[in-house]
Design a protein around this motif. Structure first.
Motif, mmCIF file in Angstrom:
data_model
loop_
_atom_site.group_PDB
_atom_site.id
_atom_site.type_symbol
_atom_site.label_atom_id
_atom_site.label_comp_id
_atom_site.label_asym_id
_atom_site.label_seq_id
_atom_site.Cartn_x
_atom_site.Cartn_y
_atom_site.Cartn_z
ATOM 1 N N ASN A 192 0.834 -1.212 0.000
ATOM 2 C CA ASN A 192 0.000 0.000 0.000
ATOM 3 C C ASN A 192 0.868 1.261 0.000
ATOM 4 N N GLY A 193 1.941 1.227 -0.778
ATOM 5 C CA GLY A 193 2.799 2.404 -0.961
ATOM 6 C C GLY A 193 3.891 2.563 0.073
ATOM 7 N N GLN A 194 3.879 1.735 1.127
ATOM 8 C CA GLN A 194 4.903 1.839 2.167
ATOM 9 C C GLN A 194 5.984 0.788 1.932
ATOM 10 N N LEU A 195 7.241 1.256 1.993
ATOM 11 C CA LEU A 195 8.362 0.356 1.715
ATOM 12 C C LEU A 195 8.434 -0.786 2.729
ATOM 13 N N VAL A 196 8.511 -2.017 2.240
ATOM 14 C CA VAL A 196 8.644 -3.170 3.136
ATOM 15 C C VAL A 196 9.946 -3.942 2.914
ATOM 16 N N LEU A 197 10.460 -3.901 1.701
ATOM 17 C CA LEU A 197 11.680 -4.658 1.404
ATOM 18 C C LEU A 197 12.537 -3.898 0.413
ATOM 19 N N GLU A 198 13.838 -3.810 0.729
ATOM 20 C CA GLU A 198 14.801 -3.302 -0.236
ATOM 21 C C GLU A 198 15.835 -4.388 -0.438
ATOM 22 N N ALA A 199 16.048 -4.789 -1.686
ATOM 23 C CA ALA A 199 17.047 -5.804 -1.991
ATOM 24 C C ALA A 199 18.084 -5.217 -2.925
ATOM 25 N N GLN A 200 19.353 -5.307 -2.506
ATOM 26 C CA GLN A 200 20.458 -4.982 -3.397
ATOM 27 C C GLN A 200 21.035 -6.308 -3.861
ATOM 28 N N ILE B 210 -2.404 -3.767 -1.809
ATOM 29 C CA ILE B 210 -1.601 -3.793 -3.029
ATOM 30 C C ILE B 210 -0.108 -3.936 -2.701
ATOM 31 N N VAL B 211 0.472 -4.994 -3.262
ATOM 32 C CA VAL B 211 1.922 -5.181 -3.181
ATOM 33 C C VAL B 211 2.506 -4.760 -4.527
ATOM 34 N N SER B 212 3.513 -3.887 -4.470
ATOM 35 C CA SER B 212 4.153 -3.396 -5.687
ATOM 36 C C SER B 212 5.635 -3.737 -5.646
ATOM 37 N N VAL B 213 6.145 -4.276 -6.722
ATOM 38 C CA VAL B 213 7.575 -4.609 -6.807
ATOM 39 C C VAL B 213 8.178 -3.885 -8.011
ATOM 40 N N THR B 214 9.321 -3.236 -7.773
ATOM 41 C CA THR B 214 10.038 -2.520 -8.836
ATOM 42 C C THR B 214 11.478 -2.995 -8.841
ATOM 43 N N TRP B 215 12.041 -3.233 -10.031
ATOM 44 C CA TRP B 215 13.475 -3.510 -10.083
ATOM 45 C C TRP B 215 14.162 -2.534 -11.034
ATOM 46 N N HIS B 216 15.461 -2.340 -10.779
ATOM 47 C CA HIS B 216 16.320 -1.500 -11.617
ATOM 48 C C HIS B 216 17.567 -2.307 -11.937
ATOM 49 N N ASP B 217 18.018 -2.311 -13.199
ATOM 50 C CA ASP B 217 19.264 -3.019 -13.478
ATOM 51 C C ASP B 217 20.407 -2.046 -13.776
ATOM 52 N N ASN B 218 21.610 -2.604 -13.986
ATOM 53 C CA ASN B 218 22.813 -1.774 -14.130
ATOM 54 C C ASN B 218 22.851 -1.040 -15.468
ATOM 55 N N LEU B 219 21.937 -1.373 -16.393
ATOM 56 C CA LEU B 219 21.880 -0.663 -17.663
ATOM 57 C C LEU B 219 20.733 0.347 -17.686
ATOM 58 N N GLY B 220 20.155 0.587 -16.521
ATOM 59 C CA GLY B 220 19.124 1.625 -16.413
ATOM 60 C C GLY B 220 17.729 1.147 -16.768
ATOM 61 N N LYS B 221 17.587 -0.148 -17.038
ATOM 62 C CA LYS B 221 16.250 -0.672 -17.332
ATOM 63 C C LYS B 221 15.511 -0.898 -16.019
ATOM 64 N N THR C 75 11.518 -3.677 6.407
ATOM 65 C CA THR C 75 10.885 -2.574 7.149
ATOM 66 C C THR C 75 9.373 -2.787 7.200
ATOM 67 N N HIS C 76 8.733 -2.106 8.115
ATOM 68 C CA HIS C 76 7.263 -2.044 8.180
ATOM 69 C C HIS C 76 6.588 -3.405 8.076
ATOM 70 N N GLY C 77 6.995 -4.335 8.916
ATOM 71 C CA GLY C 77 6.262 -5.602 9.015
ATOM 72 C C GLY C 77 6.715 -6.691 8.063
ATOM 73 N N ALA C 78 7.815 -6.460 7.342
ATOM 74 C CA ALA C 78 8.351 -7.548 6.515
ATOM 75 C C ALA C 78 9.093 -8.515 7.421
#
Lengths: 115, 152
Positions: free
Chosen positions: A62-70, A93-104, B108-111
């Motif tokens: 729901n728009g709040q960050l829950v996971l950051e993966a490097q 709503i769960v939203s997942v976004t990825w970014h790669d090293n070529l800017g895609k 974060t936030h419940g993960a």
């Protein structure tokens, strides 16, 4: 109409599922189409294939960050990821976004469903 | 006069940079900054150093589920759970890979501190998981025998 291939990331790039289980935990599964080239592999003509890999993946609930993966180059081709969330409800709503090293980049949203 | 202008421009640039850095800090905590030095490190210890790990406490409260024997090092499924309260982040490293740091996850936030993913293993190696809790780091390892190189 554009045909999807390895370099043309469209909405079909990610397969996602978010299921609320009986224990109250929502399990999110993500499958991404991506070559994840290390930069150390050679092609049929002994030329190095340039590194091409997902570096950053973020997930929000729901728009709040829950996971950051490097990620480095050691994640397998066509990356697979499962993570678990507390406090999500059916329809969230769960939203997942990825970014790669070529800017895609690619983003996909999915609603939480009952298991 | 032009010297004064130059000074002024330098000053503005410094302010702009400071502002940019100031703005970067909160982003840095969650996203957007890829730890290049850690991911490009060629040795496990160097990668740990770049993750600011000084002391590691071995913990059996980190569960690493991976096969004892992997036929193909290109795809080794790993399930990692931290049962340590207030786990903030988890890093997955493969000691004998050309670049040992595979992934770094921040929760974060419940993960839940729980991840399943698939990794490449160049050869037989320990998989090490580093867990950050406040200023402390905990670790556990799991050895995987690899029959076929997975790094190409």
């Amino acid at each position: 109409m554009v045909v999807a291939n390895m370099t043309d990331f469209n909405v079909d790039n990610m397969k996602m599922r978010a299921q609320l289980k009986a224990d109250g935990i929502t399990e999110v599964k993500v499958l991404i189409s991506h070559p994840m080239e290390t930069g150390r592999k050679k092609d049929d003509f002994y030329q190095l294939i340039p590194a091409h890999f997902v570096q950053l993946l973020t997930a929000t609930l729901n728009g709040q960050l829950v996971l950051e993966a490097q990620w480095g180059t050691g994640i397998s081709k066509n990356p697979y990821l499962t993570f678990r969330l507390n406090g999500a409800a059916v329809g969230d709503i769960v939203s997942v976004t990825w970014h790669d090293n070529l800017g895609k980049t690619a983003t996909q949203n999915i609603a939480v469903t009952p298991a | 006069m032009s010297g004064h202008m130059r000074q002024r421009r330098n000053f503005l640039q410094i302010v702009a940079r400071a502002l940019a850095l100031g703005l970067m800090t909160p982003i840095n905590v969650f996203a957007a900054i890829w730890n290049k030095a850690a991911f490009e490190a060629l040795k496990l210890d160097e990668a740990s150093n770049q993750l600011n790990v000084e002391v590691e406490i071995v913990s059996q409260e980190i569960d690493i589920i991976a096969p004892d024997l992997a036929e193909n090092g290109a795809i080794v499924q790993v399930e990692v759970t931290s049962r340590i309260a207030n786990t903030e982040s988890m890093a997955i490293l493969v000691e004998n890979n050309p670049t040992p740091l595979i992934a770094h996850f921040t929760f974060t936030h419940g993960a839940e501190p729980y991840i399943v993913t698939r990794i490449k293993m160049a050869e037989t190696s320990d998989i090490k998981v580093l867990v950050k809790v406040g200023d402390q780091y905990f670790s556990n390892t799991k050895n995987v025998t690899v029959l076929e190189n997975g790094c190409g």
